[in-house]
Structures are given as structure tokens and as C-alpha cells.
Enzyme design. Sequence first.
Site, PDB file in Angstrom:
ATOM      1  N   LYS A 204       0.866  -1.184   0.000  1.00  0.00           N
ATOM      2  CA  LYS A 204       0.000   0.000   0.000  1.00  0.00           C
ATOM      3  C   LYS A 204       0.900   1.231   0.000  1.00  0.00           C
ATOM      4  O   LYS A 204       1.479   1.573   1.027  1.00  0.00           O
ATOM      5  CB  LYS A 204      -0.950   0.051   1.194  1.00  0.00           C
ATOM      6  CG  LYS A 204      -1.912   1.262   1.043  1.00  0.00           C
ATOM      7  CD  LYS A 204      -2.523   1.744   2.339  1.00  0.00           C
ATOM      8  CE  LYS A 204      -1.744   2.837   3.023  1.00  0.00           C
ATOM      9  NZ  LYS A 204      -1.567   4.071   2.211  1.00  0.00           N
ATOM     10  N   GLU A 207      -1.018   7.510   0.312  1.00  0.00           N
ATOM     11  CA  GLU A 207      -2.083   8.093  -0.506  1.00  0.00           C
ATOM     12  C   GLU A 207      -1.643   9.398  -1.179  1.00  0.00           C
ATOM     13  O   GLU A 207      -2.171   9.761  -2.217  1.00  0.00           O
ATOM     14  CB  GLU A 207      -3.353   8.345   0.326  1.00  0.00           C
ATOM     15  CG  GLU A 207      -3.191   9.306   1.494  1.00  0.00           C
ATOM     16  CD  GLU A 207      -2.717   8.617   2.770  1.00  0.00           C
ATOM     17  OE1 GLU A 207      -2.169   7.489   2.689  1.00  0.00           O
ATOM     18  OE2 GLU A 207      -2.907   9.213   3.851  1.00  0.00           O
ATOM     19  N   GLY A 257       7.164   4.992   8.387  1.00  0.00           N
ATOM     20  CA  GLY A 257       6.290   6.149   8.590  1.00  0.00           C
ATOM     21  C   GLY A 257       6.488   6.693   9.988  1.00  0.00           C
ATOM     22  O   GLY A 257       7.581   6.572  10.565  1.00  0.00           O
ATOM     23  N   SER A 258       5.442   7.272  10.552  1.00  0.00           N
ATOM     24  CA  SER A 258       5.589   7.902  11.865  1.00  0.00           C
ATOM     25  C   SER A 258       5.572   6.867  12.983  1.00  0.00           C
ATOM     26  O   SER A 258       4.976   5.787  12.849  1.00  0.00           O
ATOM     27  CB  SER A 258       4.449   8.886  12.097  1.00  0.00           C
ATOM     28  OG  SER A 258       3.246   8.161  12.247  1.00  0.00           O
ATOM     29  N   THR A 259       6.209   7.243  14.099  1.00  0.00           N
ATOM     30  CA  THR A 259       6.216   6.355  15.273  1.00  0.00           C
ATOM     31  C   THR A 259       4.794   6.112  15.757  1.00  0.00           C
ATOM     32  O   THR A 259       4.432   4.996  16.151  1.00  0.00           O
ATOM     33  CB  THR A 259       7.083   6.970  16.388  1.00  0.00           C
ATOM     34  OG1 THR A 259       8.431   7.024  15.908  1.00  0.00           O
ATOM     35  CG2 THR A 259       7.031   6.138  17.650  1.00  0.00           C
ATOM     36  N   VAL A 261       1.967   5.885  14.084  1.00  0.00           N
ATOM     37  CA  VAL A 261       1.284   4.854  13.303  1.00  0.00           C
ATOM     38  C   VAL A 261       1.983   3.511  13.445  1.00  0.00           C
ATOM     39  O   VAL A 261       1.349   2.456  13.478  1.00  0.00           O
ATOM     40  CB  VAL A 261       1.181   5.258  11.818  1.00  0.00           C
ATOM     41  CG1 VAL A 261       0.573   4.139  10.987  1.00  0.00           C
ATOM     42  CG2 VAL A 261       0.359   6.524  11.677  1.00  0.00           C
ATOM     43  N   GLY A 262       3.320   3.556  13.584  1.00  0.00           N
ATOM     44  CA  GLY A 262       4.069   2.310  13.777  1.00  0.00           C
ATOM     45  C   GLY A 262       3.566   1.549  14.992  1.00  0.00           C
ATOM     46  O   GLY A 262       3.426   0.324  14.979  1.00  0.00           O
ATOM     47  N   GLU A 280      10.242   1.146  10.377  1.00  0.00           N
ATOM     48  CA  GLU A 280      11.227   2.220  10.228  1.00  0.00           C
ATOM     49  C   GLU A 280      10.477   3.500  10.543  1.00  0.00           C
ATOM     50  O   GLU A 280       9.622   3.932   9.754  1.00  0.00           O
ATOM     51  CB  GLU A 280      11.738   2.279   8.778  1.00  0.00           C
ATOM     52  CG  GLU A 280      12.546   1.079   8.354  1.00  0.00           C
ATOM     53  CD  GLU A 280      13.960   1.107   8.879  1.00  0.00           C
ATOM     54  OE1 GLU A 280      14.670   0.127   8.657  1.00  0.00           O
ATOM     55  OE2 GLU A 280      14.349   2.094   9.533  1.00  0.00           O
ATOM     56  N   CYS A 314      13.491  10.788   7.722  1.00  0.00           N
ATOM     57  CA  CYS A 314      13.578  10.214   9.061  1.00  0.00           C
ATOM     58  C   CYS A 314      14.983  10.422   9.632  1.00  0.00           C
ATOM     59  O   CYS A 314      15.178  10.431  10.842  1.00  0.00           O
ATOM     60  CB  CYS A 314      13.240   8.728   9.011  1.00  0.00           C
ATOM     61  SG  CYS A 314      14.080   7.841   7.688  1.00  0.00           S
ATOM     62  N   GLN A 361       1.073  18.733   6.790  1.00  0.00           N
ATOM     63  CA  GLN A 361       2.480  18.839   7.191  1.00  0.00           C
ATOM     64  C   GLN A 361       2.897  20.310   7.284  1.00  0.00           C
ATOM     65  O   GLN A 361       3.569  20.720   8.226  1.00  0.00           O
ATOM     66  CB  GLN A 361       3.380  18.118   6.171  1.00  0.00           C
ATOM     67  CG  GLN A 361       3.304  16.613   6.231  1.00  0.00           C
ATOM     68  CD  GLN A 361       3.890  16.051   7.520  1.00  0.00           C
ATOM     69  OE1 GLN A 361       4.937  16.489   7.983  1.00  0.00           O
ATOM     70  NE2 GLN A 361       3.204  15.108   8.104  1.00  0.00           N
ATOM     71  N   GLU A 411       9.636  15.667  16.322  1.00  0.00           N
ATOM     72  CA  GLU A 411      10.086  15.562  14.930  1.00  0.00           C
ATOM     73  C   GLU A 411       9.338  16.600  14.090  1.00  0.00           C
ATOM     74  O   GLU A 411       8.111  16.591  14.049  1.00  0.00           O
ATOM     75  CB  GLU A 411       9.809  14.155  14.407  1.00  0.00           C
ATOM     76  CG  GLU A 411      10.461  13.869  13.061  1.00  0.00           C
ATOM     77  CD  GLU A 411      10.202  12.448  12.575  1.00  0.00           C
ATOM     78  OE1 GLU A 411       9.093  11.933  12.842  1.00  0.00           O
ATOM     79  OE2 GLU A 411      11.091  11.858  11.939  1.00  0.00           O
TER      80      GLU A 411
END
Lengths: 512, 486
Positions: A204, A207, A257-259, A261-262, A280, A314, A361, A411
Site C-alpha cells: 500500500k 495516498e 512512517g511515523s512512530t 502509526v508504527g 522504520e 527520518c 504537514q 520531529e
Amino acid sequence: MAALNGAVENGQPDKKVPQLPRPLRSLEVKYTKIFINNEWHESTSGKKFPTYNPSTLEKICDIEEGDKPDVDIAVEAAKAAFQRGSPWRQMDAPSRGRLLHKLADLLERDRVILATLETMDTGKPFLQAYFIDLEGCIKTLRYYAGWADKIQGRTIPVDENFVCFTRHEPMGVCGAITPWNFPLLMLVWKMAPALCCGNTLVIKPAEQTPLTSLYVGSLIKEVGFPPGVVNIVPGYGPTAGAAISTHDGIDKIAFTGSTKVGKLIKEAASKSNLKRVTLELGGKNPCIVCADADLDLAVECAHQGVFFNQGQCCTAASRVFVEEQIYPEFVRRSVEFAKKRLVGDPFDARTEQGPQIDQKQFDKILELIESGKKEGAKLECGGLAIEDRGLFIKPTVFSEVTDNMRIAKEEIFGPVQPIMKFKSIEEVIRRANSIEYGLTAAVFTKNLDRALTLASALQSGTVWINCYNALYAQAPFGGFKMSGNGRELGDHALAEYTEVKTVTIKLSQKSP
Amino acid sequence: MKKQGPDGNPAPVMPALPEPLKDLKIKYTKIFINNEWHDSVSGKKFAVFNPATEEKICEVEEGDKADVDKAVKAARKAFELGSVWRTMDASERGRLLNKLADLVERDRLILATMETIDGGKLFSTAYLMDLGACIKTLRYCAGWADKIHGRTVPMDGNFFTFTRHEPIGVCGQIIPWNFPLVMFIWKIAPALCCGNTVVVKPAEQTPLSALYMGSLIKEAGFPPGVVNIVPGFGPTAGAAISHHMDIDKVAFTGSTEVGKLIKEAAGKSNLKRVTLELGGKSPNIIFADADLDAAVEFAHIGLFYHQGQCCIAGSRIFVEEPIYDEFVRRSIERAKKYTLGDPLKPGVQQGPQIDKEQFKKILDLIESGKKEGAKLECGGGPWGDKGYFIQPTVFSNVTDDMRIAKEEIFGPVQQIMKFKTIDEVIKRANNTTYGLAAAVFTKDIDKALTFAAALQAGTVWVNCYSAMSAQCPFGGFKMSGNGREM
């Protein structure tokens, strides 16, 4: 990153200066559908979503919007391609490697198209997309092509009458969720080792940036990967992404992606079927400049380290610690660099910085800039958006930053360089390690002892000494602490995409 | 050799077999140093013959010590710190090896035709097997180039320690005549992958494909001096290499007799590192519970492939008593079905032996078999009035003390012996100074794994023979060699 475009003629580097490549104007976007079984599908729901050019804010085109039913179809295809006896499972390992090499050849062939698409979709300068993103993709594919037939298990001398050996088998169906900052490169970082080890994939893409991933679908088919080996489902995180992380038919998930969402993904993996997880995530990476450093080198590396890709890395050098003695001079030179940085149309060959990826962002970065001003950091240059329309932000430098400020802890993911002061090595080690991130770190010094001490002490997955963003396919990359789980690149990625099976055979009597 | 995958395989490896080139022109006959073609220092040349016709193909510059010295100087310069080759990215070395593989693929027909005319090898075998193996080996080693890892090591005390796996330096490589191109690639591919430079001496019987490779190495873009090729004879050019004080390693494939001389020379000169791939007298053990058809076929190919001129030839076949007679009967039938002739022609199944010396040695050993009491089941003598052809020969009732059971024949002569028990056959199989390969045919997992452990051989095949692939290490126990290739 190396960007050697010169040919090697009879072993001598080509002395001619290569012509700069040019982007394709009015490039038609051909691939906008869901890619399953080497075919293009419409979404089950009939829905589409738009993708925008962040420089012009214009819509590029509409993309089929994948959701859970589409993910289900993709997973079925990937499972079938992974069945015992399938063409992919039966294929000799070196043939898998040949397919990856051929894919690299096609990326080379269509390099200008892909770099143009990447720039349209992300706003990154075209020459950077061409020389850095695409170079990384091609080299990473070739690196893993070489590993395909070298994934060895071992024979093991166990006690008593047994023959014991391990097999390093492919995991199965791998879900890959890729980010918008290096869409194609992050896709290849997952696809190459996954395919090298014999897995199948359901991808995926972000988007905001689906175009290059979908184009690669057409190349996968052209190269001759069997249907179902690679499937690409564009869509949103909470729908298509969540469907992947909770899917019982997916054996492993890799996410960049972001922490924030991780964490959700690891939770979903645990709640569903304990699928293996590689993450990551974000970073707030310390860049430590000692008084004995080559100052020009340190200033330039720190500058590129934070501003590269519009600050959207990152690995961004977003906490610059400078030893007291050289602090004012370092700040002065950094401001000079920041003021010179050319911001504009990413298709212009002179542009060094394009727009931020989207409004969300953009707003977040400006909010953090305001917090810097409010919390007492000294704004040296920049600090606001460039026009009243558009997503361009002026390269911004803050000095006199202290560790408790938001710009020192969160971040930013934008063109903002916070510069702090330090007195001693022990102090800077403690401060550098004092956050929950741990992706990269950099040290500038000529002193061997100091360099190696810091390399050992810093809690970071990568430590750069007298350089920045030196990333190569051969070297493992990943985060300590909450910057991630597991490693990509190098031989370590192979462990992320294989499952170890131990086979133990009884013998009637003990053998040597 | 290895069977290929099913038709559904989207990346098939076996190409269709074309016709060999008519009137192949031999373009490269000189000494290759620094990517240039040189005459021999002495002015001498030597003749290269087609073993099927005994006719001269052409003349090749004859290298001797003076030419080896030139080549070593070039190789040493190319290996200097700071040279293009030493400062090249490891991944770029891999790219060059892949490029070389592309060029071998492009010129596959030329090389296969050349190998057939020079080596007496069946054209279909040269094109499909030899060239296939060359391309795969180059690509396999290309993939390793940037993956040669050292380690960081947690040493006692205040130290930071790490290992580097550095190239050895200038490597001398002496190549045999039975698989000239494959053995050339087996040597240069890993050497170049690791960053070495090489001085290669192809066999005097078969220098042509190696010299053609010189032109491809230049075309691929290897820096000058990285690969140098000096055709010539063993006692002159070969000895110059094994004795050279400025060569860091010698790799040799050939007879055990010459291998010993090379290791001795290495010790006497500068302690250069030595890798040897030598002879064999490999046991092939067939149990009563084996798939008999498969065993007969593998045992047959395992011996008769390339006119018996393989270091891995399964030249001692031990058959379990209960199935002995049937095995012998089927093996004779299989050996009788041969058409001998010019290996360039389609429909020919066996070509000539490489030269007169080998031809005489094989016939001498066949005579000893007859004299010492083995039963000659078929063949047993030469064939044709031109070329070094020998009839496919089968001996049964062979006992371990006969010369044909002890000495490496290197010809189309198959020995079939009888055995009763496992312990007996293990002892007899291991009772040789050789130890290159071995095979066991059985359906019993216990027996298979017992033999895998008990046999003193560098490769043990279970229910197959000659299964080799670039990914697997290959080399000999005992006097079959030192070290491993692939």
C-alpha cells in the site's frame, strides 16, 4: 550518496561531464488502478481519490481507492502465488535474482519517467529524484539480486544421534506500507529483499504519492514476475493500511512512517495473527560537532542533513549540538548556507528545495516554528512560509535552543534547523540519548578516540562520522528504541524476510 | 548435469540448441597482457590441434618465464594501492562480472564451437552445459562482490577491533584441458570478485577459449593488468608461475602428480597460498533398494560424460550383491548405444580423447584390466582410423587390487565391483588416497545420511551424480586437492 554517472572505459573513469537529464514535460500518467495478479483493477467500492502536485496544488489525476475488499483480493492472489508447487516457489533462486536484475534494468531504462513522476507527486527536486532516489533504487535491486541464491542455512552438530540443519524459508505473504517522502526508494527497500528471499507482496503506497509505485507494477509485469507475486493497492491508512496490518492471511508487515502509526501497526499485528513486524519510524537525530572538526565540512553536512528533501527525512539532523568554542562561528556559517538555499519549482535544475508534501504537514511545521519563537529560541533566518499560496517554507535556523523546547523534542519534518550548545562529551552523550528516538547520529571530529567513543555510546542504529546520509545498500539501516524494529538493507534485511526452520533427523547410530 | 525446472517456469534457463558455426575464425592467438595482445618474448609459437581430426587448428604464441614475468608486473601494477582496480567500489566489480556474463551470453555460439573444435567436446554439451555453467558462475560471483564481510570483534581491553577480508594480490591460475572455459571462469570469477588480479595459463592443448575471453574482458571494461593470459606449457610457463616470487597465490586444476609439484614449488619459493583441484577415483555405491533405472543411468553418465575425462568420474561402482548381475547387464546395454564421431556433428554421442598421450595411457590401462583378470563386457579398444577415439568399455568382476580399480583412467572405461555389507563398502570406498566425490543410491534415509558422514569425499551425492552448481562448494579430501572452489 554516490551519484556516479560516468561510464568506465577500459577501466578508466569517463572524463566527459555527463549531460544533466531533463524531466518530461506533459507526462501522461498511465497507471492509476489497483495492481493484482499482473492486471489492473478498479476498486470494489467504485471510489477513487485524487493525487496532487504539491508545487502547483493542482490535481494530477484520480486513483482507484483500495479498501478492505481489495486488500482481501490482493492477499488471495499473493497466497496463491506462494502455494507449494507454484511457478514462484518452484523457480530456481538464481532466476529470482535475474528477475530483480532485469527490474533494475527497466528502472534504468525508464529513469527519466520515474524521476519526473516522483517530482510531480512529491515536490522533490527533479535532479535529486534522478540522481539520488533512482540511483538508490537501482543499486538496491542489484544488491539483493546478488543475494537470492546465497541464502544459506547451516548444519549443526547437536548432541546424540541426529543430523540437524536449518532452512531459511520465505515467510510468505508480506504486507508493505510505504511513506510519501521517498515513495519509490522505500518501496524498493522492502520489495527487493522480500522478493530475493522468495516472498510475495501486498503493497500500500502512501495516498499522497501512489504514482511511481503503480508505474513499477507495469515493470513487474514486463520483467516477467509470475502473477500474484507483487500486488499494489493504493488507498488510505485507516482503511487499506489497517486492513493489511490486521489481515490473518498476511505473514509479515513492513512499515515506514511515523512512530505514532508504527505503534498502531505493531498492536494490530499482535491482536490479529502475530504477524512479524519491521518498522522504520521517526527520528530526532543528533548531529554532534566538536571543536576540532573540519568546520566547513561539518556546516555543510549539518545543513544538507537537515534540509535535504525539504526536511522530510527520518534521518534529518534536527538537533545540532555544537561544542561551545565554535558555536557562534558555526551558527554564522549555517545561517549563510540557509539563506543561499534556492527554493522553487522542483523541475528547475537550480532548485534545491521544493514544497512540503501537503497542507497538514505544512501547518504542523509552521506551528512548531511558532513554538520555537514563543519558547525563546533565537530565530536566525526564515521562520515563515514563502508565498501566501503554496506549500513552500523558508529555510529556517534557530539558535540558543534548549532541550526542553518543542523544537528540540518533536520531529518537525520540515526545513528547520535547531542548533544547541554543549560543553563536554559526557554531557552531549547524555543529552543526545535522552529521547525515545534512536535512528541515526552524526559526529564531526578529527580525533579517533572521540569518534570511536561516541560511536559506541550513541543509542542510534546508524552513526555517521564526518559525513551525513551516507546510506548504501550494503549496510544495514534501522532504529534503536522507538525509531523502529529490525533492520533494512545489508544482509540483515534477509533475516527480516525469512523464517528459520530447523530439521532434525534421527539416525540409528551416532555419526561423526 | 543438473536438470532444469518445469515448463511453467517463467525464467527458463535452457536455450534451444543452435547449429555450430561453420568456418570459425580464430582471431586471438597471442599473449594477453594489460588488455593488449603480445608476441612471445622468445618468438616461439606452438600448434593447437583438433583431437577429432588430428589436424592443426592454428598456432599460438608460446609464453615462457619472460612472458610470465611481464604478466606478473602488469598484474602487480594493477593491484597497487590507489589503482583504478583497488579503488573501484566493490559493487562496481560485481557490475563488471555481470557485464562479462552478458558478453559470454552474446558470444555463446562462438565459444561453444571453439570449445568443441579445441577440446573434442560434444557441441551440444559445450553449448548447453559448459557455457551455461560459465554464465551462471560469473553471475553468482558477481553477486558476492559487495558482500564480503569482515566482523567487529569484542576484544579484551580498551581496544576496538575489526577484521577486513582483503584480496590476496596477484593470483597465478593454471587451467586444465577437460573443461577449459568452465575451469577458467571458476578461477577468475571468485578471484576478481574479491578484488585480486590474475595471471592465467590455459592448458597447452586448449588455449583458444581463454584467449577469446581476453577480448571480452577488455570489452567489458576491466582495467588493464587485472586479467592477463599467458598460453604455454607446464614445465615452462606453469613452473614459472608456481615458482614466482611475486605471485601471492597459485590455483591449479589438473593431475595429482603435477599438483604435488606445484605445492612443492610454492613452499620452496615464497610460501604462496595454494588451491588444488586434482584427480579422483570416486566411488559410486548402489544398494539393492535403489531405483535401479536411475542408478544405472546416473552411474553411466557419471563415468562416460565427456569421454570419461572428469575429475569426478564415478570410476569405482560398488553394487550390492543381490542386484549385481542385473546392474551389469543394464550398464552394458546402455554403453553399447553409442555413436562415436566428430563432436561438431549432431547425433554424435561420444567425441575423441584429448590427445595421443591420454589415448595411449587409457589403452594401456584397458590392457591391464584384461591381463589382471577383469571381465571385459564391451568395447576394450580404439575406434576409427583418425582422431583419438576409444570405444565405450565396461569391465565387471573387478577387484580392488587391479590397476583399473586404483589408478585414475580419465577415459570411457567403467569398472563395476560387488559388495556385501555397509561396513565393508565404506572401508573399500575410502581405501584410496583420492577423495574428490562419492555417491550412494538408496531409498533408506538412515543409510543415506550414514554414508554422507562416513565417506571421505569433498562432495557426496545421494541418488544422483555430478549434480554441481555455482552455489555449492566443491573440492577434495586427501590427495584430491586442497581448498574449495565455488
